[in-house]
Write an enzyme that holds these catalytic residues in place. Structure first.
Site, PDB file in Angstrom:
ATOM      1  N   LYS A  77       0.853  -1.201   0.000  1.00 22.14           N
ATOM      2  CA  LYS A  77       0.000   0.000   0.000  1.00 22.14           C
ATOM      3  C   LYS A  77       0.884   1.244   0.000  1.00 22.14           C
ATOM      4  O   LYS A  77       2.062   1.190   0.379  1.00 22.14           O
ATOM      5  CB  LYS A  77      -0.870   0.017   1.254  1.00 22.14           C
ATOM      6  CG  LYS A  77      -1.946  -1.042   1.255  1.00 22.14           C
ATOM      7  CD  LYS A  77      -3.073  -0.617   0.352  1.00 22.14           C
ATOM      8  CE  LYS A  77      -4.199  -1.630   0.349  1.00 22.14           C
ATOM      9  NZ  LYS A  77      -5.176  -1.340  -0.708  1.00 22.14           N
ATOM     10  N   THR A  78       0.287   2.369  -0.294  1.00 24.96           N
ATOM     11  CA  THR A  78       1.033   3.605  -0.522  1.00 24.96           C
ATOM     12  C   THR A  78       1.793   4.104   0.709  1.00 24.96           C
ATOM     13  O   THR A  78       2.998   4.360   0.651  1.00 24.96           O
ATOM     14  CB  THR A  78       0.068   4.692  -1.013  1.00 24.96           C
ATOM     15  OG1 THR A  78      -0.429   4.278  -2.286  1.00 24.96           O
ATOM     16  CG2 THR A  78       0.750   6.041  -1.148  1.00 24.96           C
ATOM     17  N   PHE A  79       1.109   4.261   1.833  1.00 22.22           N
ATOM     18  CA  PHE A  79       1.770   4.894   2.976  1.00 22.22           C
ATOM     19  C   PHE A  79       2.873   4.025   3.580  1.00 22.22           C
ATOM     20  O   PHE A  79       3.986   4.497   3.779  1.00 22.22           O
ATOM     21  CB  PHE A  79       0.732   5.337   4.024  1.00 22.22           C
ATOM     22  CG  PHE A  79       0.329   6.783   3.845  1.00 22.22           C
ATOM     23  CD1 PHE A  79      -0.102   7.258   2.605  1.00 22.22           C
ATOM     24  CD2 PHE A  79       0.387   7.691   4.892  1.00 22.22           C
ATOM     25  CE1 PHE A  79      -0.457   8.591   2.421  1.00 22.22           C
ATOM     26  CE2 PHE A  79       0.034   9.035   4.723  1.00 22.22           C
ATOM     27  CZ  PHE A  79      -0.386   9.484   3.491  1.00 22.22           C
ATOM     28  N   HIS A  99       5.887   4.024   0.946  1.00 20.40           N
ATOM     29  CA  HIS A  99       6.631   5.291   0.828  1.00 20.40           C
ATOM     30  C   HIS A  99       7.487   5.533   2.068  1.00 20.40           C
ATOM     31  O   HIS A  99       8.613   6.026   1.967  1.00 20.40           O
ATOM     32  CB  HIS A  99       5.676   6.473   0.610  1.00 20.40           C
ATOM     33  CG  HIS A  99       5.293   6.648  -0.818  1.00 20.40           C
ATOM     34  ND1 HIS A  99       4.247   5.995  -1.390  1.00 20.40           N
ATOM     35  CD2 HIS A  99       5.863   7.385  -1.813  1.00 20.40           C
ATOM     36  CE1 HIS A  99       4.165   6.323  -2.668  1.00 20.40           C
ATOM     37  NE2 HIS A  99       5.134   7.173  -2.952  1.00 20.40           N
ATOM     38  N   ASP A 105       5.952   2.626  -5.332  1.00 22.42           N
ATOM     39  CA  ASP A 105       5.680   2.050  -4.021  1.00 22.42           C
ATOM     40  C   ASP A 105       5.203   0.603  -4.108  1.00 22.42           C
ATOM     41  O   ASP A 105       5.385  -0.168  -3.167  1.00 22.42           O
ATOM     42  CB  ASP A 105       4.677   2.920  -3.246  1.00 22.42           C
ATOM     43  CG  ASP A 105       3.452   3.283  -4.065  1.00 22.42           C
ATOM     44  OD1 ASP A 105       3.412   3.026  -5.293  1.00 22.42           O
ATOM     45  OD2 ASP A 105       2.511   3.851  -3.470  1.00 22.42           O
TER      46      ASP A 105
END
Ligand code: AMP
Ligand code: ZN
Ligand code: ZN
Length: 437
Positions: free
Chosen positions: A99-101, A104, A268
Protein backbone atom coordinates in the site's frame (compact mmCIF):
# COMPACT_ATOMS: atom_id res chain seq x y z
CA UNK A 1 2.82 -18.21 0.68
CA UNK A 2 5.35 -17.84 -2.11
CA UNK A 3 8.79 -16.69 -1.09
CA UNK A 4 9.83 -13.43 -2.70
CA UNK A 5 12.54 -12.88 -5.24
CA UNK A 6 15.16 -11.28 -3.03
CA UNK A 7 18.66 -11.57 -4.28
CA UNK A 8 21.34 -9.29 -5.62
CA UNK A 9 22.92 -11.91 -7.89
CA UNK A 10 26.67 -11.49 -7.63
CA UNK A 11 26.93 -9.38 -4.50
CA UNK A 12 24.92 -11.08 -1.83
CA UNK A 13 27.72 -12.83 0.01
CA UNK A 14 30.54 -10.34 -0.17
CA UNK A 15 30.21 -9.18 3.43
CA UNK A 16 29.97 -11.27 6.61
CA UNK A 17 26.50 -12.36 7.63
CA UNK A 18 26.63 -10.04 10.64
CA UNK A 19 26.39 -7.05 8.32
CA UNK A 20 23.24 -8.41 6.73
CA UNK A 21 21.23 -8.68 9.92
CA UNK A 22 18.18 -6.58 10.73
CA UNK A 23 18.90 -3.14 12.04
CA UNK A 24 22.25 -2.92 10.30
CA UNK A 25 24.31 -0.06 11.61
CA UNK A 26 27.91 0.13 10.39
CA UNK A 27 30.40 -0.42 13.23
CA UNK A 28 34.15 -1.00 13.53
CA UNK A 29 35.79 -2.74 10.61
CA UNK A 30 32.44 -3.27 8.94
CA UNK A 31 31.79 0.48 9.21
CA UNK A 32 35.11 1.36 7.62
CA UNK A 33 34.48 -1.13 4.83
CA UNK A 34 30.93 0.11 4.36
CA UNK A 35 31.99 3.74 4.19
CA UNK A 36 34.84 2.95 1.84
CA UNK A 37 32.66 0.93 -0.48
CA UNK A 38 29.84 3.44 -0.30
CA UNK A 39 32.18 6.19 -1.38
CA UNK A 40 31.53 8.13 1.81
CA UNK A 41 35.08 8.74 2.96
CA UNK A 42 35.70 11.83 0.82
CA UNK A 43 32.57 13.44 2.25
CA UNK A 44 33.97 13.24 5.78
CA UNK A 45 36.88 15.51 4.85
CA UNK A 46 35.96 18.99 6.00
CA UNK A 47 36.62 22.13 4.03
CA UNK A 48 38.41 24.99 5.76
CA UNK A 49 36.02 26.38 8.33
CA UNK A 50 34.57 22.95 9.03
CA UNK A 51 31.86 23.03 6.37
CA UNK A 52 31.25 19.75 4.55
CA UNK A 53 31.45 20.06 0.76
CA UNK A 54 27.92 20.08 -0.66
CA UNK A 55 26.99 16.80 -2.34
CA UNK A 56 25.45 16.71 -5.78
CA UNK A 57 21.69 17.33 -5.56
CA UNK A 58 19.50 14.24 -5.34
CA UNK A 59 15.86 14.03 -6.37
CA UNK A 60 13.81 11.04 -5.20
CA UNK A 61 10.77 10.60 -7.45
CA UNK A 62 7.86 8.29 -6.74
CA UNK A 63 5.45 7.23 -9.45
CA UNK A 64 2.69 5.66 -7.38
CA UNK A 65 1.59 2.26 -8.70
CA UNK A 66 4.17 2.11 -11.53
CA UNK A 67 4.44 -1.67 -11.86
CA UNK A 68 7.93 -2.96 -12.70
CA UNK A 69 6.96 -4.15 -16.19
CA UNK A 70 5.29 -0.90 -17.33
CA UNK A 71 8.78 0.34 -18.21
CA UNK A 72 9.17 -2.16 -21.06
CA UNK A 73 5.51 -2.61 -21.79
CA UNK A 74 4.34 0.97 -22.26
CA UNK A 75 5.98 3.85 -24.10
CA UNK A 76 8.04 5.80 -21.55
CA UNK A 77 10.96 7.17 -23.57
CA UNK A 78 12.37 9.44 -20.86
CA UNK A 79 12.37 6.74 -18.18
CA UNK A 80 13.70 4.16 -20.62
CA UNK A 81 16.60 6.42 -21.54
CA UNK A 82 17.40 7.11 -17.88
CA UNK A 83 17.28 3.38 -17.15
CA UNK A 84 19.74 2.71 -19.95
CA UNK A 85 22.12 5.39 -18.69
CA UNK A 86 22.04 4.36 -15.04
CA UNK A 87 21.03 1.48 -12.80
CA UNK A 88 17.69 -0.22 -13.01
CA UNK A 89 16.22 -3.16 -11.15
CA UNK A 90 14.39 -5.96 -12.88
CA UNK A 91 11.84 -5.19 -10.18
CA UNK A 92 11.79 -3.85 -6.64
CA UNK A 93 9.84 -5.70 -3.94
CA UNK A 94 7.35 -3.76 -1.84
CA UNK A 95 6.96 -4.26 1.86
CA UNK A 96 3.75 -5.85 3.10
CA UNK A 97 1.10 -4.52 2.83
CA UNK A 98 1.77 -3.29 -0.73
CA UNK A 99 0.00 0.00 0.00
CA UNK A 100 1.03 3.60 -0.52
CA UNK A 101 1.77 4.89 2.98
CA UNK A 102 3.70 1.94 4.44
CA UNK A 103 5.81 1.63 1.29
CA UNK A 104 6.63 5.29 0.83
CA UNK A 105 7.69 5.46 4.45
CA UNK A 106 9.80 2.28 4.20
CA UNK A 107 11.55 3.70 1.13
CA UNK A 108 12.68 6.79 3.05
CA UNK A 109 13.43 5.16 6.44
CA UNK A 110 14.76 1.71 5.51
CA UNK A 111 12.39 0.19 8.07
CA UNK A 112 9.68 -2.42 7.76
CA UNK A 113 6.22 -1.07 8.64
CA UNK A 114 6.23 -3.08 11.89
CA UNK A 115 9.22 -0.90 12.90
CA UNK A 116 8.26 2.53 11.52
CA UNK A 117 4.64 2.18 12.63
CA UNK A 118 2.79 3.16 9.43
CA UNK A 119 1.37 -0.33 9.11
CA UNK A 120 -1.22 0.56 6.44
CA UNK A 121 -2.98 3.52 4.83
CA UNK A 122 -5.55 3.29 7.61
CA UNK A 123 -4.99 1.56 10.94
CA UNK A 124 -6.12 1.64 14.56
CA UNK A 125 -3.69 2.40 17.37
CA UNK A 126 -4.88 0.67 20.55
CA UNK A 127 -2.75 2.91 22.82
CA UNK A 128 -4.18 6.12 21.33
CA UNK A 129 -7.63 4.56 20.87
CA UNK A 130 -7.68 6.36 17.51
CA UNK A 131 -7.45 5.59 13.82
CA UNK A 132 -4.70 6.84 11.51
CA UNK A 133 -5.95 7.76 8.05
CA UNK A 134 -3.99 8.79 4.98
CA UNK A 135 -6.40 11.62 4.23
CA UNK A 136 -6.73 12.92 7.81
CA UNK A 137 -4.76 16.13 8.45
CA UNK A 138 -3.98 15.14 12.05
CA UNK A 139 -2.48 11.84 10.92
CA UNK A 140 -0.21 13.59 8.44
CA UNK A 141 0.93 16.37 10.76
CA UNK A 142 1.15 14.83 14.26
CA UNK A 143 4.58 13.25 14.91
CA UNK A 144 3.08 10.72 17.33
CA UNK A 145 2.22 8.40 14.41
CA UNK A 146 5.56 8.48 12.59
CA UNK A 147 8.54 6.41 13.77
CA UNK A 148 11.98 5.96 12.21
CA UNK A 149 14.04 8.70 10.60
CA UNK A 150 13.15 9.68 7.02
CA UNK A 151 15.92 10.72 4.64
CA UNK A 152 15.00 14.41 4.77
CA UNK A 153 15.45 14.39 8.55
CA UNK A 154 18.78 12.54 8.26
CA UNK A 155 19.80 15.26 5.79
CA UNK A 156 18.65 18.20 7.93
CA UNK A 157 20.32 16.76 11.06
CA UNK A 158 23.60 16.48 9.15
CA UNK A 159 23.47 19.99 7.70
CA UNK A 160 21.81 19.50 4.30
CA UNK A 161 18.65 21.21 3.14
CA UNK A 162 15.71 19.10 2.07
CA UNK A 163 12.45 19.69 0.22
CA UNK A 164 9.40 17.48 -0.23
CA UNK A 165 6.97 18.12 -3.04
CA UNK A 166 4.70 15.57 -1.43
CA UNK A 167 5.65 12.35 0.37
CA UNK A 168 3.88 10.53 3.17
CA UNK A 169 5.44 11.67 6.43
CA UNK A 170 6.79 14.95 5.09
CA UNK A 171 4.19 17.16 6.82
CA UNK A 172 5.24 16.34 10.37
CA UNK A 173 8.23 17.14 12.55
CA UNK A 174 10.74 14.58 13.75
CA UNK A 175 12.80 15.25 16.90
CA UNK A 176 12.10 18.93 16.20
CA UNK A 177 13.39 18.74 12.61
CA UNK A 178 11.36 19.00 9.43
CA UNK A 179 12.13 19.48 5.72
CA UNK A 180 13.25 23.04 4.89
CA UNK A 181 10.48 23.09 2.27
CA UNK A 182 7.34 21.00 1.95
CA UNK A 183 3.77 21.26 0.68
CA UNK A 184 0.64 19.88 2.32
CA UNK A 185 -0.62 17.13 0.03
CA UNK A 186 -2.95 18.25 -2.75
CA UNK A 187 -3.97 15.34 -4.96
CA UNK A 188 -5.60 17.72 -7.46
CA UNK A 189 -2.37 19.52 -8.34
CA UNK A 190 -1.38 18.55 -11.92
CA UNK A 191 1.90 16.67 -12.36
CA UNK A 192 3.60 19.51 -14.28
CA UNK A 193 2.77 21.99 -11.51
CA UNK A 194 4.53 19.68 -9.03
CA UNK A 195 7.59 19.67 -11.30
CA UNK A 196 7.54 23.45 -11.61
CA UNK A 197 7.18 23.81 -7.84
CA UNK A 198 10.27 21.69 -7.26
CA UNK A 199 12.21 23.62 -9.92
CA UNK A 200 11.29 26.88 -8.16
CA UNK A 201 12.92 25.56 -4.98
CA UNK A 202 16.01 24.66 -7.01
CA UNK A 203 16.12 28.29 -8.23
CA UNK A 204 16.84 29.51 -4.71
CA UNK A 205 20.33 30.84 -4.05
CA UNK A 206 23.00 28.29 -3.07
CA UNK A 207 22.82 27.88 0.68
CA UNK A 208 19.02 27.93 0.63
CA UNK A 209 18.34 25.55 -2.23
CA UNK A 210 17.58 21.92 -1.27
CA UNK A 211 20.22 19.25 -1.82
CA UNK A 212 17.75 16.40 -1.41
CA UNK A 213 14.19 16.62 -2.70
CA UNK A 214 11.20 14.38 -3.19
CA UNK A 215 8.59 14.51 -5.93
CA UNK A 216 5.42 12.44 -6.14
CA UNK A 217 3.05 11.55 -9.00
CA UNK A 218 -0.22 9.66 -8.53
CA UNK A 219 -1.97 9.52 -11.93
CA UNK A 220 -0.59 6.07 -12.85
CA UNK A 221 -2.01 4.63 -9.62
CA UNK A 222 -5.37 6.32 -10.18
CA UNK A 223 -5.66 4.95 -13.73
CA UNK A 224 -4.59 1.49 -12.55
CA UNK A 225 -7.35 1.44 -9.93
CA UNK A 226 -10.08 2.82 -12.15
CA UNK A 227 -9.32 0.97 -15.38
CA UNK A 228 -6.89 -1.84 -14.47
CA UNK A 229 -3.19 -2.33 -15.23
CA UNK A 230 -3.80 -3.46 -18.83
CA UNK A 231 -6.03 -0.54 -19.85
CA UNK A 232 -5.13 2.10 -22.44
CA UNK A 233 -5.88 4.75 -19.80
CA UNK A 234 -3.09 3.36 -17.63
CA UNK A 235 -0.77 3.38 -20.62
CA UNK A 236 -1.70 7.03 -21.22
CA UNK A 237 -0.99 7.92 -17.58
CA UNK A 238 2.47 6.33 -17.89
CA UNK A 239 3.13 8.48 -20.96
CA UNK A 240 1.94 11.61 -19.15
CA UNK A 241 4.18 11.05 -16.12
CA UNK A 242 7.07 10.25 -18.43
CA UNK A 243 6.53 13.62 -20.12
CA UNK A 244 6.47 15.36 -16.72
CA UNK A 245 9.81 13.80 -15.87
CA UNK A 246 11.05 15.02 -19.26
CA UNK A 247 9.92 18.51 -18.20
CA UNK A 248 11.91 18.15 -14.99
CA UNK A 249 15.04 17.12 -16.92
CA UNK A 250 14.63 20.08 -19.28
CA UNK A 251 14.30 22.36 -16.27
CA UNK A 252 17.48 20.93 -14.72
CA UNK A 253 19.31 21.37 -18.03
CA UNK A 254 18.15 24.99 -18.31
CA UNK A 255 19.59 25.62 -14.84
CA UNK A 256 22.89 23.98 -15.74
CA UNK A 257 22.53 21.27 -13.09
CA UNK A 258 21.30 18.28 -15.09
CA UNK A 259 24.69 16.54 -15.22
CA UNK A 260 25.30 16.95 -11.49
CA UNK A 261 21.88 15.78 -10.36
CA UNK A 262 21.27 12.28 -9.06
CA UNK A 263 17.83 10.87 -9.75
CA UNK A 264 16.30 7.91 -7.93
CA UNK A 265 12.95 6.96 -9.44
CA UNK A 266 10.80 4.42 -7.63
CA UNK A 267 7.29 3.11 -7.26
CA UNK A 268 5.68 2.05 -4.02
CA UNK A 269 4.02 -1.11 -5.38
CA UNK A 270 2.58 -2.60 -8.56
CA UNK A 271 -1.02 -3.22 -9.64
CA UNK A 272 -3.09 -6.36 -10.26
CA UNK A 273 -6.48 -6.62 -11.91
CA UNK A 274 -9.52 -7.35 -9.78
CA UNK A 275 -13.25 -6.76 -9.83
CA UNK A 276 -16.54 -7.16 -7.97
CA UNK A 277 -16.78 -10.83 -9.00
CA UNK A 278 -13.71 -11.82 -6.93
CA UNK A 279 -14.79 -10.87 -3.44
CA UNK A 280 -14.80 -12.59 -0.03
CA UNK A 281 -17.40 -11.20 2.37
CA UNK A 282 -16.42 -10.81 6.01
CA UNK A 283 -20.04 -11.45 7.00
CA UNK A 284 -19.65 -15.03 5.73
CA UNK A 285 -16.69 -15.59 8.06
CA UNK A 286 -17.64 -13.96 11.36
CA UNK A 287 -20.35 -12.28 13.43
CA UNK A 288 -19.77 -8.63 12.61
CA UNK A 289 -21.10 -7.54 16.01
CA UNK A 290 -18.14 -9.18 17.74
CA UNK A 291 -15.32 -7.48 15.81
CA UNK A 292 -13.86 -4.08 14.98
CA UNK A 293 -13.02 -4.06 11.26
CA UNK A 294 -9.70 -2.26 10.70
CA UNK A 295 -9.00 -2.94 7.05
CA UNK A 296 -10.64 -4.30 3.90
CA UNK A 297 -9.34 -5.02 0.42
CA UNK A 298 -6.48 -7.35 -0.58
CA UNK A 299 -5.91 -7.88 3.12
CA UNK A 300 -8.40 -7.55 5.93
CA UNK A 301 -7.78 -6.93 9.59
CA UNK A 302 -10.15 -7.34 12.50
CA UNK A 303 -9.86 -6.89 16.26
CA UNK A 304 -12.24 -9.02 18.36
CA UNK A 305 -14.52 -7.07 20.71
CA UNK A 306 -15.65 -10.25 22.45
CA UNK A 307 -13.76 -13.56 22.68
CA UNK A 308 -10.12 -14.06 21.84
CA UNK A 309 -8.27 -13.65 18.57
CA UNK A 310 -7.33 -17.35 18.70
CA UNK A 311 -11.00 -18.36 18.98
CA UNK A 312 -11.90 -16.15 16.04
CA UNK A 313 -9.10 -17.56 13.88
CA UNK A 314 -10.14 -21.13 14.76
CA UNK A 315 -13.77 -20.46 13.88
CA UNK A 316 -12.85 -18.88 10.53
CA UNK A 317 -10.51 -21.75 9.67
CA UNK A 318 -13.27 -24.24 10.48
CA UNK A 319 -15.28 -22.70 7.64
CA UNK A 320 -12.44 -23.50 5.21
CA UNK A 321 -12.92 -20.27 3.24
CA UNK A 322 -11.65 -20.16 -0.35
CA UNK A 323 -9.14 -17.58 -1.68
CA UNK A 324 -8.10 -16.30 1.74
CA UNK A 325 -5.66 -17.20 4.51
CA UNK A 326 -6.35 -16.24 8.11
CA UNK A 327 -3.63 -15.65 10.71
CA UNK A 328 -3.14 -14.51 14.23
CA UNK A 329 -0.85 -11.47 14.10
CA UNK A 330 1.89 -13.60 15.71
CA UNK A 331 1.51 -16.19 12.92
CA UNK A 332 1.71 -13.91 9.88
CA UNK A 333 4.37 -15.52 7.64
CA UNK A 334 7.80 -14.35 8.79
CA UNK A 335 8.83 -13.22 5.31
CA UNK A 336 6.14 -10.53 5.45
CA UNK A 337 7.76 -8.91 8.53
CA UNK A 338 4.33 -8.00 9.84
CA UNK A 339 3.95 -9.07 13.46
CA UNK A 340 5.83 -6.74 15.75
CA UNK A 341 3.46 -3.83 16.28
CA UNK A 342 0.19 -3.49 18.24
CA UNK A 343 -1.20 -1.42 15.36
CA UNK A 344 -1.31 -4.59 13.24
CA UNK A 345 -4.78 -6.10 13.69
CA UNK A 346 -4.72 -9.21 15.95
CA UNK A 347 -6.48 -11.21 13.21
CA UNK A 348 -5.20 -10.81 9.63
CA UNK A 349 -6.92 -12.11 6.52
CA UNK A 350 -4.75 -12.17 3.41
CA UNK A 351 -6.59 -12.77 0.13
CA UNK A 352 -5.17 -14.55 -2.90
CA UNK A 353 -3.96 -12.17 -5.57
CA UNK A 354 -6.88 -10.59 -7.52
CA UNK A 355 -9.30 -11.26 -4.61
CA UNK A 356 -10.61 -8.68 -2.15
CA UNK A 357 -12.05 -8.91 1.34
CA UNK A 358 -15.22 -6.87 1.55
CA UNK A 359 -18.24 -6.08 3.67
CA UNK A 360 -21.81 -6.41 2.44
CA UNK A 361 -22.61 -2.96 3.85
CA UNK A 362 -23.49 -0.78 0.87
CA UNK A 363 -22.28 -3.50 -1.49
CA UNK A 364 -25.05 -3.23 -4.09
CA UNK A 365 -24.07 0.40 -4.57
CA UNK A 366 -20.29 0.03 -4.21
CA UNK A 367 -20.04 -2.99 -6.51
CA UNK A 368 -21.10 -0.84 -9.47
CA UNK A 369 -17.99 1.32 -9.30
CA UNK A 370 -15.64 -1.30 -7.88
CA UNK A 371 -11.92 -0.97 -8.69
CA UNK A 372 -10.57 -2.80 -11.75
CA UNK A 373 -7.09 -2.78 -10.27
CA UNK A 374 -5.59 -2.85 -6.79
CA UNK A 375 -2.54 -3.69 -4.71
CA UNK A 376 -1.82 -4.84 -1.19
CA UNK A 377 -1.32 -8.54 -1.83
CA UNK A 378 1.81 -10.55 -1.03
CA UNK A 379 4.76 -8.45 -2.30
CA UNK A 380 6.30 -11.60 -3.81
CA UNK A 381 3.58 -11.86 -6.46
CA UNK A 382 4.69 -10.66 -9.87
CA UNK A 383 2.07 -7.93 -10.15
CA UNK A 384 3.08 -6.25 -6.87
CA UNK A 385 6.64 -5.57 -8.10
CA UNK A 386 7.63 -1.91 -8.41
CA UNK A 387 9.89 0.29 -10.56
CA UNK A 388 13.41 1.22 -9.45
CA UNK A 389 15.99 3.19 -11.37
CA UNK A 390 18.84 5.50 -10.42
CA UNK A 391 20.81 7.78 -12.71
CA UNK A 392 23.43 10.45 -12.19
CA UNK A 393 27.08 10.87 -11.22
CA UNK A 394 26.69 8.87 -8.00
CA UNK A 395 25.46 5.75 -9.79
CA UNK A 396 26.89 3.10 -12.05
CA UNK A 397 25.97 3.13 -15.73
CA UNK A 398 24.14 0.49 -17.75
CA UNK A 399 23.58 -1.88 -14.81
CA UNK A 400 20.53 -4.11 -14.33
CA UNK A 401 20.02 -5.46 -10.82
CA UNK A 402 18.14 -8.55 -9.74
CA UNK A 403 15.06 -7.94 -7.60
CA UNK A 404 15.65 -6.44 -4.16
CA UNK A 405 13.51 -5.19 -1.26
CA UNK A 406 12.70 -1.50 -0.98
CA UNK A 407 14.02 -1.26 2.62
CA UNK A 408 17.52 -1.00 1.10
CA UNK A 409 16.83 2.26 -0.76
CA UNK A 410 17.35 4.50 2.30
CA UNK A 411 20.98 3.39 2.69
CA UNK A 412 21.56 4.08 -1.01
CA UNK A 413 20.13 7.61 -0.68
CA UNK A 414 22.38 8.24 2.33
CA UNK A 415 25.43 6.93 0.50
CA UNK A 416 24.75 9.09 -2.58
CA UNK A 417 24.42 12.14 -0.31
CA UNK A 418 27.38 11.34 1.95
CA UNK A 419 25.13 10.96 4.98
CA UNK A 420 25.49 8.59 7.92
CA UNK A 421 22.31 6.48 7.88
CA UNK A 422 20.14 6.11 10.96
CA UNK A 423 19.75 2.50 12.20
CA UNK A 424 17.45 0.63 9.83
CA UNK A 425 16.40 -2.78 8.52
CA UNK A 426 18.34 -2.51 5.25
CA UNK A 427 21.94 -3.42 4.55
CA UNK A 428 24.69 -2.31 2.18
CA UNK A 429 24.09 -4.64 -0.76
CA UNK A 430 22.19 -2.13 -2.88
CA UNK A 431 24.82 0.52 -2.13
CA UNK A 432 27.54 -1.82 -3.31
CA UNK A 433 25.61 -2.82 -6.42
CA UNK A 434 24.40 0.61 -7.53
CA UNK A 435 26.88 3.26 -6.38
CA UNK A 436 29.60 4.35 -8.79
CA UNK A 437 33.01 3.21 -7.59
P1 AMP B 1 -3.44 3.74 -2.40
O1 AMP B 1 -4.86 3.63 -2.04
O2 AMP B 1 -2.56 2.95 -1.48
O3 AMP B 1 -3.21 3.48 -3.83
O4 AMP B 1 -3.07 5.28 -2.17
C1 AMP B 1 -2.89 6.17 -3.24
C2 AMP B 1 -3.40 7.50 -2.84
O5 AMP B 1 -2.62 8.04 -1.78
C3 AMP B 1 -3.27 8.52 -3.94
O6 AMP B 1 -4.49 8.59 -4.62
C4 AMP B 1 -3.00 9.81 -3.24
O7 AMP B 1 -4.10 10.65 -3.38
C5 AMP B 1 -2.81 9.44 -1.78
N1 AMP B 1 -1.63 10.07 -1.23
C6 AMP B 1 -0.38 9.94 -1.69
N2 AMP B 1 0.49 10.68 -0.98
C7 AMP B 1 -0.22 11.31 -0.04
C8 AMP B 1 0.11 12.21 1.01
N3 AMP B 1 1.37 12.62 1.20
N4 AMP B 1 -0.89 12.65 1.80
C9 AMP B 1 -2.15 12.22 1.60
N5 AMP B 1 -2.53 11.37 0.63
C10 AMP B 1 -1.58 10.91 -0.19
ZN1 ZN C 1 0.49 3.65 -3.98
ZN1 ZN D 1 -3.25 2.67 -5.28
Amino acid sequence: MKSGPNHFSTIVHLLPAATRRRGYRPRGLAAALFLLLAGLLPATALEPGGIKPAPNPLILISIDGFRWDYLARYAAPVLQQLAGQGVRAERMNSVFPAKTFPNHYSLVTGLYPEHHGIVSNWFFDPAFGETFGMSKPESNTNPRWWGGEPIWITAEKQGLRSACFFWPGSETTHQGFRPSFFKPFNGKLPSNDRVDGLLAWLDLPAGQRPQVSTLYFDIVDHAGHTFGPDAPETQAAVAAVDASIGRLLAGLTARGIREHTNLVIVADHGMADCGPDKVIFLEDLMDMNTVQVESLGPNGGVRPKTGTAAELVASIRAKKPAHVQVYLREEVPANLHYRDNPRIPPVMLIADEHWNIESRVGWSFRSRTYSRGSHGWDPATSDMGALFLAQGPAFRQGVILKAFDNIHVYNLLCAALGLQPAPNDGDDRLVRAALAK
